[in-house]
Design a protein around this motif. Sequence first.
Motif, PDB file in Angstrom:
ATOM      1  N   PHE A 172     106.256  36.660   4.911  1.00 27.19           N
ATOM      2  CA  PHE A 172     106.261  38.074   4.556  1.00 27.19           C
ATOM      3  C   PHE A 172     107.653  38.562   4.153  1.00 27.19           C
ATOM      4  N   PHE A 173     108.617  38.314   5.026  1.00 25.28           N
ATOM      5  CA  PHE A 173     109.954  38.817   4.755  1.00 25.28           C
ATOM      6  C   PHE A 173     110.621  38.092   3.592  1.00 25.28           C
ATOM      7  N   LYS A 178     109.553  39.531   0.398  1.00 27.62           N
ATOM      8  CA  LYS A 178     110.246  40.798   0.253  1.00 27.62           C
ATOM      9  C   LYS A 178     111.683  40.570  -0.277  1.00 27.62           C
ATOM     10  N   GLN A 203     121.713  46.064  -1.681  1.00 21.99           N
ATOM     11  CA  GLN A 203     121.932  46.909  -0.501  1.00 21.99           C
ATOM     12  C   GLN A 203     120.719  46.855   0.447  1.00 21.99           C
ATOM     13  N   ASP A 204     119.541  46.690  -0.148  1.00 24.35           N
ATOM     14  CA  ASP A 204     118.337  46.700   0.682  1.00 24.35           C
ATOM     15  C   ASP A 204     118.144  45.422   1.490  1.00 24.35           C
ATOM     16  N   LEU A 205     118.997  44.442   1.222  1.00 23.18           N
ATOM     17  CA  LEU A 205     118.916  43.230   2.048  1.00 23.18           C
ATOM     18  C   LEU A 205     119.504  43.473   3.432  1.00 23.18           C
ATOM     19  N   VAL A 206     120.479  44.384   3.503  1.00 18.89           N
ATOM     20  CA  VAL A 206     121.200  44.595   4.758  1.00 18.89           C
ATOM     21  C   VAL A 206     120.250  45.043   5.865  1.00 18.89           C
ATOM     22  N   GLY A 207     120.243  44.288   6.952  1.00 18.07           N
ATOM     23  CA  GLY A 207     119.435  44.658   8.119  1.00 18.07           C
ATOM     24  C   GLY A 207     117.959  44.373   7.965  1.00 18.07           C
ATOM     25  N   LEU A 208     117.567  43.720   6.869  1.00 18.58           N
ATOM     26  CA  LEU A 208     116.141  43.515   6.626  1.00 18.58           C
ATOM     27  C   LEU A 208     115.612  42.254   7.307  1.00 18.58           C
ATOM     28  N   GLY A 209     114.505  42.452   7.998  1.00 24.87           N
ATOM     29  CA  GLY A 209     113.801  41.279   8.479  1.00 24.87           C
ATOM     30  C   GLY A 209     114.012  40.991   9.945  1.00 24.87           C
ATOM     31  N   PRO A 210     113.423  39.886  10.376  1.00 24.00           N
ATOM     32  CA  PRO A 210     113.389  39.545  11.791  1.00 24.00           C
ATOM     33  C   PRO A 210     114.691  38.878  12.235  1.00 24.00           C
ATOM     34  N   GLY A 211     114.873  38.827  13.538  1.00 21.43           N
ATOM     35  CA  GLY A 211     115.961  38.021  14.085  1.00 21.43           C
ATOM     36  C   GLY A 211     117.119  38.837  14.588  1.00 21.43           C
ATOM     37  N   PRO A 237     119.345  39.847  11.238  1.00 21.40           N
ATOM     38  CA  PRO A 237     118.180  39.923  10.349  1.00 21.40           C
ATOM     39  C   PRO A 237     118.318  38.956   9.161  1.00 21.40           C
ATOM     40  N   THR A 287     123.763  47.629  10.055  1.00 21.35           N
ATOM     41  CA  THR A 287     122.886  46.663  10.709  1.00 21.35           C
ATOM     42  C   THR A 287     123.319  46.480  12.158  1.00 21.35           C
TER      43      THR A 287
END
Lengths: 214, 514
Positions: A111-112, A115, A126-134, A137, A159
């Motif tokens: 999923f991520f 994305k 910029q939208d990569l910052v802080g995105l996703g699990p872990g 991230p 983040t």
Amino acid sequence: MLVSKLLLYKKGLRADLFFETSNVSFYKFADGDILTVSVKPGMASPLGIAEAPFKTSKWLLIEEDGIVSEWGHSNWTDMSMFDPKLLSINVKITEDHCQRYRKLLQEREPFFFEKILGLLNEEKYQDLVGLGPGLTPLGDDVLSGMIVAGFDFSGDFHTSEISLQQLRHAKEKLVPYPVKLFLESGNEEPLLEMGNTSGLGWAFGIAHRLEGCV
Amino acid sequence: MIFTIIKENAYYDSVTLMLATDEVKAIKGVEEALVGMGTDTNKELLKDLGMLTEEAMKASDNDLMIVVKGDEGIKEEVLRVLDEFLKGGAEEKESMEESATSLESALKMLPDANLVLISIAGDYAGREAMKALEKGLHVMLFSDNVPLEEEIKLKKYALDRGLLVMGPDCGTAIINGAALAFANVVRRGKIGIVAASGTGAQEVSSIISNLGEGVSQLIGTGGRDVKEDVGGMMFLEGIRWLSEDEDTDVVLLVSKPPAPPVVEKAVQLLEKSGKKGVVHFIGGEVKSGSVVVGKTLEDAAVKAVLLARGEHLEDREYSYYEIVGGRDIAAMVKEEAKKIDEGRFIRGLYSGGTLADEAMVLITKETGRVWSPSPIDPSFKLENINESREHTVVDMGEDEFTRGRPHPMIDFTMRKERLIKEYLDPETAIIIVDVVLGYGSHPDPASEIAEAVSKARKESGKYKLIVANILGTKEDPQGYEKQWRVLEESGVVVFPSHASAVKFALEVWKELVS
């Protein structure tokens, strides 16, 4: 025991344990810098120690001649030091690297990763910052890889604090030991073993930047 | 419905989070679930998915967000599942707070403790041990690589204060009924043991327990204690302690051959102790009028049992079967020798160092020589530790094999590979393996061996004899009978003591080559 040279700048300071996973403990200095202590060989962050016999101590003191923990004293002379500063990029990224990283990420975080691929295509970095699990991230790992491979990122880092330090370090070309090994000598194995999907995120970011992997 | 859980300032292991997410997604009625830090981008993503709740909006970068979308009524189940996973993490944290991170905090939790087991890197272990002694605590030092000078210093200090230092490199002890590190579930009884050999101590204590007697104390010393430099400081102290112990009637000493002055002093102390004494120094000689000498670990254990029962001993070697009865060994020897299809050499693959030593002593007696990475006679040192020659015995717990790997009592990978390799070697006729049960060992060693045996037999198509001894008690966590059955069903001939297993292998070998 493998230790980052940056630790020498922390002489006279104390770091306190604030969080631990099964392999890594995180310590914080008064200035907010985070020191990682891993039990695994080679898994040292730019401000980190790997294969440490004292992973869980409530505090660490960085002294003139070494590190003191609740377990006792370790001398600098008994440790191997590495310079986390990335000096050169010698690895040749091929389509084969891209394919493997893509496949592994698709398997582990479908999923991520989907994305993230979308964002890369649209150049919405910029939208990569802080995105996703872990803990760090996945988006941050990919971005870190891109940055050390030469991508000039000028956005904000909004983040988690552990991840924030990683991104800041990346901007200064300060990298974890497995990343250094990979970029300077092409040894990929330790990188892919780093964290849950962290190393893989870095690898993909590097491949994306150097070979345009998407 | 959509519901949100926020854990403020909460970090979790990435693996834990991944497993928790997968588990939540697998719940029937759950449509989508997101678990991640409360970063803006993660919130943005939630918004895209129509899952951004008010609570999630308020989460900070360092908070953990869990947002689940699905049917009405799933909430309870989701919470239960998350609870299980994340509480696991929280429990780990709690127990981390409870499990002491220093000697001082441990003593605060257990102010009455009088012994500390230290198992940290050798460079630090000595310092911790000294701290413990200064506080008046006995020490069991599991760590190895403690410098010799440090060991001597610790032991001198301890002796002045009437304290014990078991180790460094002490893997086995049973103190006041508490099994420490690699030990078996042994009955309590009248036999006190002082041992400078871990697996040796496990073998004798298990046999004693299986024969219905018990152990008062098992004091380990670490192998280096009985060498000249340390001079048996703790070995001799252990004998003194047991001499004064009212619950101990028989004192049993087990070690690889100590330095001669240590042997002399040990025997003197034992003679003066007023207790009945049995001594077994693997491959070593002892001359004494009143102290009983065990010829093997098994013989020493059986003699200690008989002495504890007040029976008269004859001057000969005893075996387990004299006490438990059963089994027509002579017939089994003939039958096995007939079945063997090829080869004429014995190969021993061990996880217990002392057992490997005992095997070398016994096999050398009958065959003249045994090759090994660490042989009794240096002229039979294997050049390549992975290539056997003639009769070979290998202790796979040696540093050369364990570098970067768990010990073979825990991880069977190396030994399984080696077993198959030896089986396929046309020179091999008989393979001996040890199966060690008890605390700290593999949860199901027999199945590991059985798997390698069936693979080897299938691949080779030939019959070769595989003999195993089970070191353990009927009460050990692995289940003694089950382990025995699994081995037998896989076509392994099983013995309850190491010496009896090796002797059987040797009898079959003699039959084979005569």
